[in-house]
Design an enzyme around this catalytic site. Sequence first.
Site, PDB file in Angstrom:
ATOM      1  N   TYR A 110     -20.759   0.013  38.420  1.00 47.92           N
ATOM      2  CA  TYR A 110     -20.200   0.460  40.017  1.00 47.92           C
ATOM      3  C   TYR A 110     -19.066   0.020  39.396  1.00 47.92           C
ATOM      4  O   TYR A 110     -18.384  -0.362  38.565  1.00 47.92           O
ATOM      5  CB  TYR A 110     -20.998   0.884  41.122  1.00 47.92           C
ATOM      6  CG  TYR A 110     -20.607   1.959  41.955  1.00 47.92           C
ATOM      7  CD1 TYR A 110     -21.262   3.483  41.561  1.00 47.92           C
ATOM      8  CD2 TYR A 110     -19.673   1.927  43.434  1.00 47.92           C
ATOM      9  CE1 TYR A 110     -20.421   4.366  42.175  1.00 47.92           C
ATOM     10  CE2 TYR A 110     -19.193   2.997  43.610  1.00 47.92           C
ATOM     11  CZ  TYR A 110     -19.777   3.680  42.731  1.00 47.92           C
ATOM     12  OH  TYR A 110     -19.115   5.316  43.569  1.00 47.92           O
ATOM     13  N   ARG A 163     -10.944  13.181  42.516  1.00 44.85           N
ATOM     14  CA  ARG A 163     -10.851  12.062  43.422  1.00 44.85           C
ATOM     15  C   ARG A 163     -11.821  11.022  42.974  1.00 44.85           C
ATOM     16  O   ARG A 163     -12.293  10.976  43.961  1.00 44.85           O
ATOM     17  CB  ARG A 163     -10.448  12.456  44.899  1.00 44.85           C
ATOM     18  CG  ARG A 163      -9.073  11.487  45.617  1.00 44.85           C
ATOM     19  CD  ARG A 163      -9.923  11.067  47.160  1.00 44.85           C
ATOM     20  NE  ARG A 163     -10.949  10.743  47.211  1.00 44.85           N
ATOM     21  CZ  ARG A 163     -11.665   9.750  47.581  1.00 44.85           C
ATOM     22  NH1 ARG A 163     -10.630   8.603  46.946  1.00 44.85           N
ATOM     23  NH2 ARG A 163     -12.247   9.114  47.677  1.00 44.85           N
ATOM     24  N   LYS A 181     -24.198   5.547  41.571  1.00 46.59           N
ATOM     25  CA  LYS A 181     -24.400   5.907  42.907  1.00 46.59           C
ATOM     26  C   LYS A 181     -25.660   6.218  43.011  1.00 46.59           C
ATOM     27  O   LYS A 181     -26.529   5.422  43.637  1.00 46.59           O
ATOM     28  CB  LYS A 181     -23.818   7.103  44.058  1.00 46.59           C
ATOM     29  CG  LYS A 181     -22.889   6.535  44.093  1.00 46.59           C
ATOM     30  CD  LYS A 181     -22.123   6.029  45.704  1.00 46.59           C
ATOM     31  CE  LYS A 181     -21.039   5.032  46.085  1.00 46.59           C
ATOM     32  NZ  LYS A 181     -20.770   6.598  46.556  1.00 46.59           N
ATOM     33  N   GLU A 252     -19.297  13.185  46.676  1.00 49.39           N
ATOM     34  CA  GLU A 252     -18.620  12.230  46.779  1.00 49.39           C
ATOM     35  C   GLU A 252     -17.407  12.680  46.048  1.00 49.39           C
ATOM     36  O   GLU A 252     -17.683  12.789  44.851  1.00 49.39           O
ATOM     37  CB  GLU A 252     -20.078  12.132  44.934  1.00 49.39           C
ATOM     38  CG  GLU A 252     -19.633  11.252  44.577  1.00 49.39           C
ATOM     39  CD  GLU A 252     -19.606   8.850  46.203  1.00 49.39           C
ATOM     40  OE1 GLU A 252     -18.671   8.376  45.683  1.00 49.39           O
ATOM     41  OE2 GLU A 252     -20.277   9.481  46.756  1.00 49.39           O
ATOM     42  N   ASP A 253     -16.846  11.805  46.200  1.00 57.09           N
ATOM     43  CA  ASP A 253     -15.572  11.905  45.545  1.00 57.09           C
ATOM     44  C   ASP A 253     -15.105  13.210  45.538  1.00 57.09           C
ATOM     45  O   ASP A 253     -14.285  13.598  43.820  1.00 57.09           O
ATOM     46  CB  ASP A 253     -15.268  11.572  44.134  1.00 57.09           C
ATOM     47  CG  ASP A 253     -14.886   9.557  44.108  1.00 57.09           C
ATOM     48  OD1 ASP A 253     -15.163   9.514  45.476  1.00 57.09           O
ATOM     49  OD2 ASP A 253     -14.998   9.103  43.134  1.00 57.09           O
ATOM     50  N   ASP A 275     -20.177  10.545  52.152  1.00 63.79           N
ATOM     51  CA  ASP A 275     -20.085   9.054  51.694  1.00 63.79           C
ATOM     52  C   ASP A 275     -18.629   8.049  51.461  1.00 63.79           C
ATOM     53  O   ASP A 275     -18.169   7.276  52.330  1.00 63.79           O
ATOM     54  CB  ASP A 275     -20.789   7.750  50.210  1.00 63.79           C
ATOM     55  CG  ASP A 275     -20.778   6.815  50.568  1.00 63.79           C
ATOM     56  OD1 ASP A 275     -21.573   6.859  51.473  1.00 63.79           O
ATOM     57  OD2 ASP A 275     -20.042   6.016  49.452  1.00 63.79           O
ATOM     58  N   ASP A 276     -17.794   8.856  51.004  1.00 63.79           N
ATOM     59  CA  ASP A 276     -16.419   8.831  50.989  1.00 63.79           C
ATOM     60  C   ASP A 276     -15.992   8.286  52.133  1.00 63.79           C
ATOM     61  O   ASP A 276     -15.143   7.665  52.912  1.00 63.79           O
ATOM     62  CB  ASP A 276     -15.253   9.700  50.276  1.00 63.79           C
ATOM     63  CG  ASP A 276     -15.316   9.483  48.538  1.00 63.79           C
ATOM     64  OD1 ASP A 276     -15.850   8.052  48.035  1.00 63.79           O
ATOM     65  OD2 ASP A 276     -16.622  10.814  48.761  1.00 63.79           O
ATOM     66  N   ASN A 417     -10.260   0.435  45.441  1.00 66.09           N
ATOM     67  CA  ASN A 417     -10.950   0.178  43.926  1.00 66.09           C
ATOM     68  C   ASN A 417     -10.235   1.667  43.388  1.00 66.09           C
ATOM     69  O   ASN A 417     -10.067   2.577  43.786  1.00 66.09           O
ATOM     70  CB  ASN A 417     -12.193   0.167  44.892  1.00 66.09           C
ATOM     71  CG  ASN A 417     -12.642   0.957  45.233  1.00 66.09           C
ATOM     72  OD1 ASN A 417     -13.028   2.098  44.309  1.00 66.09           O
ATOM     73  ND2 ASN A 417     -13.738   0.937  46.186  1.00 66.09           N
TER      74      ASN A 417
END
Length: 549
Positions: A110, A163, A181, A252-253, A275-276, A417
């Site tokens: 990750y 993203r 993930k 996610e993203d 989760d973001d 990150n």
Amino acid sequence: MRTFSIKLDPLTGEEYLDVYLRGRQILNDPFLNKGTAFNEEERLDLGLSGLVRSCVSDIDTQRARNYEMFSRKQDDIEKYIFLQGLLNRNEILFYDLLCNHLTEMLPIVYTPTVGKACMMFSHITREYRGIYVSPDDIGDVDRIFAGVSLPDVRLIVVTDGERILGLGDLGSDGMGIPVGKINLYVAAGGLHPACCLPVCLDVGTNNQRLLDDPLYTGYRQRRLDGKEYEDFVERFVLAVKRTFPNALLQWEDFAKQKAFTLLARYRDRILSFDDDIQGTGAVALAALMSAMRIKGERFRDQTFVIAGMGQAGTGIASNIRAMLIEEGASEAEARERIIACDVGGVLTEDSAGLSEFQKPFAQPGGRCEGWTAADAVRNAKATVLIGVTATGGFFDETLLRQMAANTARPVIFALSNPTSKSECTPEQVAVATDGRGLVATGSPFPGTSQCNNMYVFPGVGLGALVSNATKITDAMFLAASRAVSSLVEGDRLLPDIEDIRNVSLHVAKAVACEARDSGLGRLIGDDEYERLIRKAQWQPRYYTFRAGR
């Protein structure tokens, strides 16, 4: 088509697999392939004689051999490619290796390495993992899902690649994130890998670099948008509900506006979370709870400056507001104590282009007009500074020294990150604050608490599934934050990453109990939930195989 089923021997109580494949088909299935660990009886029964070398090895020997090969790799991308190759060849051995070397390998599977890998995913991918759904085959999505060989899909991690971390639009090259993930769900949370499915909604990309790259393997068109995009996602969600009715869906993203829209649209229609937004907010809140304990102060005693008001910043701000109100603050006081900044400076009610999700954190007109983030830190005497800007070095020495002047123990979280995007380093904070700063980062730095969502999302997913929750609420994430912070000792802000399985156990139990208490989960006692969660936490091991008929 299912390739195996999990059975229970009525005499011994031993779990075993009924396997419906034979010979090389088994060796080509990453969940079934045991390599040299097939015993003599299995080799004869399953048509494997002559296809593997004569020595019968146990998993410890295989792990040692593969760790030796991993250690020979000098480059992080080469290490990533090696581990992904092992995952696609022998899934059980991959997780055994990962769990035994989690601290060392976490930055490889990750952040930060997964970001580098996604940047070149089409160039380094050897085998495809998971499901890709494009506009050309969305009409056939039910058949695509029906072809998944996993026996019981209970978790889906899905991205559209728009993203990826702080790297932007990577199209279907962003599939490295759902795969990573799920690696963490299994290694940290204990979910069974045979129930986890990564999915990429390959709806195109607006990244010209990818569109011009002859080696890019994704859908080579501009991104779907507007109603076409919404209809595409709707058809995907309906197919998930039809084919995998017991599954949890993790978003996610996704791009900022889409992430909030999708969460609001589907959180009550399907068991799901983002989760973001929610995971990042929860782990940051856990670290802040620990910081308040160290400072001996309340949230109401702080002034928070949050730089970056996308998914992560808004999720963090929402959780801080919840804590302020829980401590007795009014809505007006909560707004005054949280100063939210975006690219144009402090958000005010007069800011142009203010999004719906940003409006609750916009300052009244006139109070902070024209302020930059640095002005906010200085003028409001901020005691907590949180960065989610995806801008490396955004917290310069002047800003950090101002934080040190504002309070005896400044709290500084540089959460962007990968590492290149971090707003500052722990060393810079230590120098500027004479070692008084309480620091957490989004990427791994030696000796520093990493505000890694892994502390929260695996346990949230496990707790929601074990409790049969019908939806995931903000209260469940608040319970998760409290559970994480309760395990912290000394001057740390988050638990030791080596204790992550225990952290996930406590988070899962807290989430399951909250689901029950709010009428969304099954009615069993706390101890029974803990027993079920411990039982559900899978440990990497080889099953005995029998030839299924």
